[in-house]
Design a protein around this motif. Structure first.
Motif, PDB file in Angstrom:
ATOM      1  N   GLU A 199       0.833  -1.202   0.000  1.00  0.00           N
ATOM      2  CA  GLU A 199       0.000   0.000   0.000  1.00  0.00           C
ATOM      3  C   GLU A 199       0.872   1.258   0.000  1.00  0.00           C
ATOM      4  O   GLU A 199       1.356   1.680   1.064  1.00  0.00           O
ATOM      5  CB  GLU A 199      -0.892   0.025   1.239  1.00  0.00           C
ATOM      6  N   ILE A 253      -3.196   5.995  -0.246  1.00  0.00           N
ATOM      7  CA  ILE A 253      -4.221   5.588   0.715  1.00  0.00           C
ATOM      8  C   ILE A 253      -5.179   6.732   1.014  1.00  0.00           C
ATOM      9  O   ILE A 253      -4.756   7.796   1.482  1.00  0.00           O
ATOM     10  CB  ILE A 253      -3.586   5.069   2.029  1.00  0.00           C
ATOM     11  N   GLY A 285      -4.761   0.942  -1.767  1.00  0.00           N
ATOM     12  CA  GLY A 285      -4.592   2.384  -1.947  1.00  0.00           C
ATOM     13  C   GLY A 285      -5.553   2.874  -3.016  1.00  0.00           C
ATOM     14  O   GLY A 285      -5.279   2.746  -4.207  1.00  0.00           O
ATOM     15  N   VAL A 342      -8.826  -2.978   0.616  1.00  0.00           N
ATOM     16  CA  VAL A 342      -9.664  -1.865   0.187  1.00  0.00           C
ATOM     17  C   VAL A 342     -10.214  -1.117   1.394  1.00  0.00           C
ATOM     18  O   VAL A 342     -10.855  -1.723   2.256  1.00  0.00           O
ATOM     19  CB  VAL A 342     -10.841  -2.410  -0.666  1.00  0.00           C
ATOM     20  N   GLY A 343      -9.950   0.171   1.464  1.00  0.00           N
ATOM     21  CA  GLY A 343     -10.439   0.974   2.578  1.00  0.00           C
ATOM     22  C   GLY A 343     -11.804   1.571   2.259  1.00  0.00           C
ATOM     23  O   GLY A 343     -12.835   0.912   2.374  1.00  0.00           O
TER      24      GLY A 343
HETATM   25  P1  PGA Z   1      -8.225   3.262   0.737  1.00  0.00           P
HETATM   26  O1  PGA Z   1      -7.502   2.551   1.956  1.00  0.00           O
HETATM   27  O2  PGA Z   1      -8.746   2.168  -0.156  1.00  0.00           O
HETATM   28  O3  PGA Z   1      -9.301   4.087   1.327  1.00  0.00           O
HETATM   29  O4  PGA Z   1      -7.178   4.080   0.033  1.00  0.00           O
HETATM   30  C1  PGA Z   1      -6.733   1.395   1.790  1.00  0.00           C
HETATM   31  C2  PGA Z   1      -6.138   0.974   3.097  1.00  0.00           C
HETATM   32  O5  PGA Z   1      -5.705   1.852   3.886  1.00  0.00           O
HETATM   33  O6  PGA Z   1      -6.053  -0.227   3.394  1.00  0.00           O
END
Ligand code: PGA
Length: 249
Positions: free
Chosen positions: A166, A171, A211, A232-233
């Motif tokens: 990542e 991110i 990310g 996936v965040g």
């Molecule tokens: P994001 O986060 O998909 O919101 O960029 C990913 C993560 O921090 O695992």
């Protein structure tokens, strides 16, 4: 052929009752027998989440864990507590934990060893900052993170591990790495695992990209030879996560 693994990282979002509600919404959307699906949820939501995913293809993961068995560590959660609650995966060394909670490569390594000891699959995070990328030291930095994270980990254990690459600058920024950038680093990680262990371990270990993964970017990212899925965040909290999990449909 490695099986893809797509994990949601909920971070510090959703109350326990909201978590159950979201799981019930996402459950039918993330059905895909071709991939492993994991929801990593806040500790307080683990127990209701494990209950809510029963009968589905979703496994529940934790977002962190301590490396001691028990004792005077106020506020921490031990590996056997996670196992008892039904947790199968644990994110270790996320860049937010490194940045805000003083996690180091050394604590990551201790946690990785503990997770394996308890039969929990670690999702081991690594990634470079924008400055490091601009300085051209990305690969060196990641290799260092990987080498320390895997100290004293056996090849048999490493084969079952998940690594999440990542880039910190990607991110939560909406700024996804290009497929070339993501593949380049994921391949370098696999090469590093090959150097530490052997070809068979490098072939077996699963490497995710994370990310700003979205329904739009997932298909191309996950089609890369060394990218075995995603962490996936933001998008894991939305119905879009169903599209990401079904990137191959
Ligand atoms: P994001 O986060 O998909 O919101 O960029 C990913 C993560 O921090 O695992």
């Amino acid at each position: 052929m490695r099986r893809k693994i797509i994990a949601g990282n909920w971070k510090m979002n959703k109350t326990p009752s909201e978590a159950v509600e979201l799981i019930n919404t996402l459950k039918p959307l993330v059905a895909n027998e071709d991939v492993d699906v994991v929801f990593c949820v806040p500790a307080i939501s683990i127990i209701p989440a494990v209950e809510a995913v029963k009968g589905s293809n979703i496994e529940i993961g934790a977002e962190n864990m301590y490396f001691e068995e028990s004792g005077a560590y106020t506020g921490e959660i031990a590996p056997n507590m996670l196992v008892d609650a039904g947790v199968k995966y644990v994110i270790i060394g996320h860049s937010e934990r490194r940045e805000y909670f003083a996690e180091t490569d050394e604590t990551v390594n201790k946690k990785v060893l503990k997770a394996f000891e308890h039969g929990i699959t670690p999702i081991i995070c690594c990634g470079e900052s924008l400055t490091q990328r601009e300085q051209g030291i990305t690969i060196d930095w990641i290799r260092q993170q990987i080498k320390i994270a895997f100290l004293n980990v056996t090849a048999e254990q490493a084969k079952t591990a998940v690594i999440a690459y990542e880039p910190i600058w990607a991110i939560g920024t909406g700024k996804v790495a290009t497929t070339e950038q993501a593949e380049e680093v994921c391949k370098a990680i696999r090469d590093c695992i090959c150097e530490i262990y052997d070809e068979a371990t490098a072939e077996a270990i699963r490497i995710q990209y994370g990310g700003s993964v979205s329904a739009d970017s997932a298909p191309e990212l996950f089609a890369q030879p060394d990218i075995d899925g995603g962490l996936v965040g933001g998008a894991s909290l939305k119905p879009d996560f169903g599209k990401i999990v079904n990137y191959n449909k």
